[in-house]
Scaffold this active site. Structure first.
Site, PDB file in Angstrom:
ATOM      1  N   ASP A 242      24.144  35.004  20.712  1.00 39.94           N
ATOM      2  CA  ASP A 242      24.419  34.872  22.140  1.00 39.94           C
ATOM      3  C   ASP A 242      24.919  36.197  22.737  1.00 39.94           C
ATOM      4  O   ASP A 242      24.994  37.210  22.027  1.00 39.94           O
ATOM      5  CB  ASP A 242      25.461  33.745  22.299  1.00 39.94           C
TER       6      ASP A 242
ATOM      7  N   ASP B  80      21.007  29.330  31.227  1.00 43.73           N
ATOM      8  CA  ASP B  80      21.016  28.025  30.558  1.00 43.73           C
ATOM      9  C   ASP B  80      20.265  26.943  31.334  1.00 43.73           C
ATOM     10  O   ASP B  80      20.397  26.816  32.546  1.00 43.73           O
ATOM     11  CB  ASP B  80      22.460  27.551  30.363  1.00 43.73           C
TER      12      ASP B  80
END
Ligand code: GAL
Length: 400
Positions: free
Chosen positions: A138, A195
């Site tokens: 990430d 996201d």
């Protein structure tokens, strides 16, 4: 050859076709545990997911303690994972699946747990020692002034240094046009957007934002449009906005499958609705997704300029999309997507798809969802496609 030890025989490598699996984040967020992962492994093995091709079971953020151990290593939270991670990995492997974990290129993960900036090599070693087969990496809390590409190359090297084949799932949310460089630094997939949320507008906009980038999606390095929300129906960690209908889920799954991107499920597979279970295990869709050649689709212009008319379509052009995808073995997949809020017709002029009227060939077609044989079609199709719905066909060229 003398040096054959250093240069072992050619292998097929990882991510030959789009990775498939399940990830804990969309539904469970921080609520993950040894018991949950084992149950999910059981469900994947026993309810058809593994056999349909879903291979990786991935634990996302929030699995560790808030501090590294005295030896500088990441430590699994003993309340969530009392037997440690090797035991979880062993169990996942025993169910015929591969095991994925998560870290971050910054100084802390998005959830505020220690992450791998400056610790890449020790962390990669730790993951390899636990038997990890997949690392999602990430981009939260990335130090100001540090270089994003260097951070991803470093972890890529660190994974290689372990000697274990570990699929590298880079997740920098589309920063710095990852489709242009992630392949070259060894990533097997790269998140290309922010996201996903469990609603139609979210997945529609993710898809639209990537339309121009699919040319760079292919074997060994795939454009990751995020974990699917199919089957969540508004419950779980990314359940924001208006709940999806079954039609919308079908369109989401069809877009991801048709465009050949990774299929990482995010719903609670223990309680999947029959519709979504069947959808996510649809063999025809998965076969298109996993086609060996991994070619991107090309868009087919809806109008018929050769007849001087552009009034053939009833839905705005960025919402009514028609594509052809070349598959291996002489097959094609044709995708018609109505991303608008109105029912309408989508026109598919064969001439614009490469089969001019006088060429003497048409397409023998079959509807992927209904299984209906359409016989040999020519000239154009104009099926009715409901709002937010889609049609998919498999086709072969046929002499008229
Ligand atoms: C985000 C990432 C999500 C999930 C989350 C965990 O940055 O895009 O997919 O991993 O972090 O905190």
């Amino acid at each position: 050859m003398e040096n054959s030890r250093e240069f072992p025989e050619k292998t097929r490598g990882l991510a030959v076709t789009p990775p498939m699996g399940w990830n804990s984040w969309n539904t469970f967020g921080t609520h993950i545990s040894d018991a949950l992962i084992r149950e999910m492994a059981d469900v994947m093995a026993e309810k058809g997911y593994r056999d349909a091709g879903y291979e990786y079971l991935v634990i996302d953020d929030c699995w560790s303690l808030r501090k590294r151990g005295a030896d500088g290593r990441l430590v699994p939270d003993p309340e969530k994972f009392p037997q440690g991670m090797k035991a979880v990995a062993d169990y996942v492997h025993s169910r015929g699946l591969k095991f994925g974990m998560y870290s971050c290129a910054g100084v802390m993960t998005c959830g505020g747990y220690p992450s791998s900036y400056g610790h890449e090599f020790v962390d990669a070693q730790t993951f390899a020692a636990w038997g990890v087969d997949y690392l999602k990496y990430d981009f939260c809390n990335f130090p100001a002034g540090a270089d994003c590409k260097t951070a991803y190359i470093t972890m890529s090297m660190a994974l290689k240094a372990t000697g274990r084949p570990i699929l590298f799932s880079a997740c920098n949310w589309g920063q710095q046009e990852p489709w242009l460089w992630m392949r070259s630094v060894g990533a097997h997939m790269y998140r290309s957007t922010g996201d996903i949320q469990d609603n139609f507008v979210s997945f529609r906009d993710i898809f639209r934002s990537q339309l121009k980038h699919f040319a760079m999606n292919g074997n060994y390095c795939f454009n990751d449009m995020d974990m699917l929300t199919v089957g969540m129906y508004g419950s779980g960690n990314v359940a924001l906005g208006e709940k999806c209908t079954d039609t919308e889920y079908r369109t989401q799954f069809a877009l991801w499958a048709y465009f050949g991107v990774p299929l990482m499920l995010g719903a609670d597979l223990r309680n999947m609705s029959p519709f979504c279970r069947e959808l996510t295990q649809n063999r025809a869709l998965i076969r298109i997704n996993q086609d060996a050649e991994c070619r991107p689709p090309y868009q087919v212009y809806q109008g018929r300029p050769q007849y001087g008319s552009t009034d053939w379509w009833t839905i705005p052009e960025d919402s009514a999309l028609a594509f052809v995808r070349h598959l291996s073995g002489g097959e094609f997949a044709i995708g018609l997507f109505n991303l608008s809020d109105a029912d309408g017709q989508i026109t598919f002029p064969f001439a614009n798809a490469g089969l001019p009227y006088a060429c003497g060939y048409g397409l023998e077609m079959k509807d992927v969802f209904t299984g209906e044989d359409l016989g040999v079609q020519r000239d154009y199709l104009t099926p009715e496609v409901k709002a937010r719905d889609c049609r998919l066909y498999l086709a072969r060229i046929s002499r008229l």
